[in-house]
Design an enzyme around this catalytic site. Structure first.
Site, PDB file in Angstrom:
ATOM      1  N   CYS A   2     -20.027 -24.725 -16.038  1.00 36.99           N
ATOM      2  CA  CYS A   2     -20.546 -25.867 -16.793  1.00 36.99           C
ATOM      3  C   CYS A   2     -19.485 -26.180 -17.847  1.00 36.99           C
ATOM      4  O   CYS A   2     -18.567 -25.414 -18.063  1.00 36.99           O
ATOM      5  CB  CYS A   2     -21.845 -25.506 -17.506  1.00 36.99           C
ATOM      6  N   ARG A  27     -15.966 -29.319 -14.264  1.00 43.38           N
ATOM      7  CA  ARG A  27     -16.584 -27.989 -14.286  1.00 43.38           C
ATOM      8  C   ARG A  27     -18.037 -28.032 -13.854  1.00 43.38           C
ATOM      9  O   ARG A  27     -18.668 -26.991 -13.657  1.00 43.38           O
ATOM     10  CB  ARG A  27     -16.493 -27.376 -15.685  1.00 43.38           C
ATOM     11  N   TRP A  75     -23.604 -27.495 -14.081  1.00 46.54           N
ATOM     12  CA  TRP A  75     -23.598 -27.133 -12.668  1.00 46.54           C
ATOM     13  C   TRP A  75     -24.843 -26.234 -12.527  1.00 46.54           C
ATOM     14  O   TRP A  75     -24.875 -25.119 -13.045  1.00 46.54           O
ATOM     15  CB  TRP A  75     -22.324 -26.379 -12.277  1.00 46.54           C
ATOM     16  N   ASN A 101     -23.211 -21.814 -20.631  1.00 49.68           N
ATOM     17  CA  ASN A 101     -22.578 -21.668 -19.316  1.00 49.68           C
ATOM     18  C   ASN A 101     -22.729 -20.190 -18.962  1.00 49.68           C
ATOM     19  O   ASN A 101     -22.323 -19.331 -19.731  1.00 49.68           O
ATOM     20  CB  ASN A 101     -21.094 -22.055 -19.397  1.00 49.68           C
ATOM     21  N   GLY A 102     -23.377 -19.905 -17.837  1.00 45.79           N
ATOM     22  CA  GLY A 102     -23.577 -18.503 -17.469  1.00 45.79           C
ATOM     23  C   GLY A 102     -24.970 -18.307 -16.920  1.00 45.79           C
ATOM     24  O   GLY A 102     -25.631 -19.265 -16.500  1.00 45.79           O
ATOM     25  N   GLU A 488      -6.111 -22.428   4.530  1.00 41.80           N
ATOM     26  CA  GLU A 488      -6.116 -23.299   3.345  1.00 41.80           C
ATOM     27  C   GLU A 488      -6.347 -24.748   3.743  1.00 41.80           C
ATOM     28  O   GLU A 488      -7.113 -25.460   3.090  1.00 41.80           O
ATOM     29  CB  GLU A 488      -4.795 -23.144   2.584  1.00 41.80           C
ATOM     30  N   LYS A 492      -9.395 -27.072   2.315  1.00 44.05           N
ATOM     31  CA  LYS A 492      -9.170 -28.372   1.666  1.00 44.05           C
ATOM     32  C   LYS A 492     -10.046 -29.433   2.300  1.00 44.05           C
ATOM     33  O   LYS A 492     -10.725 -30.201   1.625  1.00 44.05           O
ATOM     34  CB  LYS A 492      -7.695 -28.762   1.775  1.00 44.05           C
ATOM     35  N   GLU A 495     -13.962 -28.821   1.711  1.00 40.91           N
ATOM     36  CA  GLU A 495     -14.511 -28.875   0.355  1.00 40.91           C
ATOM     37  C   GLU A 495     -14.461 -30.282  -0.237  1.00 40.91           C
ATOM     38  O   GLU A 495     -15.171 -30.547  -1.214  1.00 40.91           O
ATOM     39  CB  GLU A 495     -13.820 -27.889  -0.569  1.00 40.91           C
ATOM     40  N   HIS A 511      -9.173 -15.782  22.609  1.00 40.05           N
ATOM     41  CA  HIS A 511     -10.237 -14.769  22.433  1.00 40.05           C
ATOM     42  C   HIS A 511     -11.542 -15.418  21.988  1.00 40.05           C
ATOM     43  O   HIS A 511     -12.353 -14.782  21.318  1.00 40.05           O
ATOM     44  CB  HIS A 511      -9.774 -13.733  21.414  1.00 40.05           C
ATOM     45  N   LYS A 617     -15.012 -26.422 -10.671  1.00 36.49           N
ATOM     46  CA  LYS A 617     -13.607 -26.012 -10.668  1.00 36.49           C
ATOM     47  C   LYS A 617     -13.446 -24.517 -10.898  1.00 36.49           C
ATOM     48  O   LYS A 617     -12.642 -23.869 -10.266  1.00 36.49           O
ATOM     49  CB  LYS A 617     -12.852 -26.770 -11.772  1.00 36.49           C
TER      50      LYS A 617
END
Ligand code: AGP
Length: 622
Positions: A2, A27, A75, A101-102, A488, A492, A495, A511, A617
């Site tokens: 947050c 955030r 968030w 935040n937490g 990666e 990208k 997300e 396989h 983030k």
């Protein structure tokens, strides 16, 4: 995950807080809120679900003003992203507010105790409990000031927190405390700031410090006082950051992510410079302040990281094992910390993190320190918690990375890992001086190659992205040091465009994943070639076979190739060229097309590139 902003000073507080929240919106952006106190000591609160602009609308409809206050972008962890659950949260009197935040892990137990005392709650959140705890302690001891009541409230709380509070009855004062998620304190001229991250403070001051765990800060127009939870004075580690406010802005780009993709030549240059000598091939990492003798003697390396940083860790493994011949084990930090890892005092623990605040990675570092390991961090934020807890830090100099999808931090992390691998090779003499010079020269050529790749590319990514807007699945393939780049590239895309994507070692196709191939499945294949590297040639030829197998089943292949490669071009459906480079540096180039492809597909799909849904983030909670 947050964003918190608090202000005490002589400016009109609303615009300062709103501007700070705007810089922290990456955030968390499920809801936003602000609380300010005016000269008549009236508490005024506005909150809104959704983006910050909804809060700005609410303020336009019902203006408020004041000279000290708190703001928050959320968030959601406990409680849906609604206005009722938006911070700031009040106590029963409405005279005390808190932002957080937490996670307060024992909030239900505390809530029940407070309800038994007659407290009434308005939200489903854990945070609201803290406001009522402060109220309870003020009722139990009417002579207690806000700081004392705040400290007593914290003594009942279990969990992790970055908290800030203020009272309408104690003008021009903000209190803050930290255990886990970051808190930055900004020191202006007669004005002071509390924030979750540096960008919120940058327009006003570059003098700042990170509050330490279990520390409390009291901000008044006279200054900032820091104590530990027991009330003993603490001397903060004040620093002057060299980021300028412009760097933290979009600079004319449509999105932070695109700006940061194009900042990579500078980020790589800044991460490399002053750390190598082109003349002698010498690598300097004295900043790490761990004796060189240690690097000559330790036995093995464990690396823990999350997300993109974990992909950088996988690349670091290839680099360190190839150049320094030191065994490296890489783990997701969230797995490492619960696995009872085998660590000895001769193991070097490395953490890689852009923010330096990721909860899982921080916990992995602490786990290793408990087992007497030396530790080193690769981090992009000056003074972040990991840089203060690790024995040494190799800073990436990517500048503030605002886009949730990591780009310039990732390429800088790989360069930092390369420098570290060369440094180990130098100290352990696994490379000759000529070899070191060869590597240093290739490394110093990277920024120019990146500039060329970004500015002279023949690929029209907007045009290319048209083919994939409606795709529902993607497969990314790579071999060797480019296998992590396949992972990666998939991350990208998923997300920011919300398309399911999977990265795979190309050699694994037969396989199982071959069963996925059909005319609707785009397969992105990294097939760069270093003609002077025999292993690279072998991987290259095997990967062309992969491409042919995919095409034989009507699959669509987007190939990332070294410029001038006609064989792969002939085999693929679409081809993107990158400048030639050594095998070990190819990941820094091969990832760029994958970043741009993901960006353009996401934009075409109308996704919120800088603030993708459900993400934030910096993951400062588990
Ligand atoms: C990558 O694009 C994501 N933003 C995410 O995976 C990120 O890399 C991860 O959360 C680790 O963050 P850190 O580097 O700040 O520790």
């Amino acid at each position: 995950m947050c964003g918190i902003v608090g202000y005490v000073g002589n400016q009109e507080v609303v615009p300062v807080i709103i501007e700070g929240l705007r810089r922290l919106e990456y955030r968390g952006y499920d809801s936003a809120g602000i609380a300010v106190v005016n000269r008549d000591h009236e508490m005024q609160i506005r909150r809104a679900s959704g983006k910050l602009r909804n809060l700005e609308d609410a303020i336009r409809k019902a203006p408020i003003q004041g000279d000290y206050g708190l703001g928050h972008t959320r968030w959601a962890t406990h409680g849906r992203p609604t206005e009722e659950n938006a911070h700031p949260h009040r106590d029963g009197s409405g005279r005390i507010v808190v932002v957080h935040n937490g996670i307060i892990e024992n909030y239900l137990e505390l809530k029940r105790e407070l309800q038994a005392r007659g407290h009434k709650f308005q939200s489903e959140t854990d945070t609201e409990v803290v406001a009522h705890l402060i109220q309870k302690h003020k009722e139990l001891d009417p002579g207690a000031d806000l700081e004392t009541a705040f400290r007593r409230a914290l003594s009942e709380v279990r969990g992790i927190y970055a908290l800030a509070a203020l009272s309408a009855d104690e003008p021009h004062k903000v209190v803050a405390a930290r255990l886990g998620p970051p808190i930055v304190i900004g020191l202006g001229e007669g004005e002071y700031f509390v924030a979750s991250d540096i960008p919120a403070i940058l327009p006003y001051t570059r003098e700042l410090f990170f509050l330490g765990d279990q520390e409390v800060a009291v901000l008044t127009p006279d200054g900032v006082r820091v104590t530990n939870l027991q009330g003993q004075e603490v001397k903060p580690h004040i620093q002057r950051v060299n980021w300028d406010p412009i760097q933290a802005e979009k600079g004319g780009f449509k999105h932070f992510m695109l700006k940061e993709i194009f900042e990579q030549p500078r980020a790589v240059r800044d991460t490399t410079q002053n750390r190598v000598s082109l003349d002698t091939g010498h690598v300097y990492l004295d900043e790490v302040n761990i004796p060189a003798a240690y690097f000559r003697s330790f036995s093995d390396i464990k690396i823990a990281a999350c997300g993109t940083a974990w992909h950088a860790a996988l690349v670091a493994k290839y680099l360190i094992e190839e150049l320094a011949r030191v065994p490296v084990e890489v783990d997701y930090a969230s797995e490492f910390r619960y696995r009872n890892p085998i660590l000895t005092p001769s193991t070097l623990m490395m953490v890689i993190s852009q923010s330096g605040e990721t909860a899982d990675t921080l916990a992995a570092l602490r786990e290793a320190k408990e087992k007497a390991c030396r530790s080193i961090a690769i981090c992009n934020v000056q003074g972040a918690m990991m840089t203060r807890e690790a024995d040494g830090t190799i800073y990436t100099h990517a500048g503030p990375e605002i886009g949730v999808a990591s780009t310039k931090a990732f390429t800088s992390q790989m360069v930092a890992a390369y420098l570290f691998a060369l440094y180990l090779a130098q100290e352990r003499k696994t490379l000759s001086e000529d070899q070191l010079q060869w590597h240093v020269r290739h490394l110093s050529e990277l920024p120019v190659k990146l500039e060329k790749l970004l500015n002279d590319s023949k690929t029209d990514y907007d045009e290319l992205s048209k083919h994939f807007v409606l795709s529902s699945d993607f497969l990314y393939l790579g071999r060797g040091i480019n296998f992590p780049i396949a992972l990666e590239g998939a991350l990208k895309l998923k997300e920011i465009s919300y398309i399911h994507a999977e990265g795979y070692a190309a050699g694994e196709m037969k396989h199982g994943p071959n069963a996925l191939i059909d005319s609707r499945l785009p397969v992105v294949v990294i097939n760069t070639l270093d003609p002077d590297d025999e292993k690279s040639r072998l991987r290259y030829e095997k990967t062309i076979s992969n491409i042919q197998e995919v095409k034989a089943r009507d699959g669509i292949v987007v190939a990332i190739v070294t410029e001038g490669d006609q064989d792969t071009r002939d085999a693929a459906s679409f081809t993107i060229e990158v400048p030639s480079s050594s095998e070990l540096l190819s990941p820094v180039l091969s990832v760029i097309p994958l970043q741009l492809l993901a960006y353009h597909v996401a934009v075409r799909r109308g996704c919120d590139v800088d603030q993708p849904r459900n993400l934030a983030k910096s993951v400062t909670v588990e």
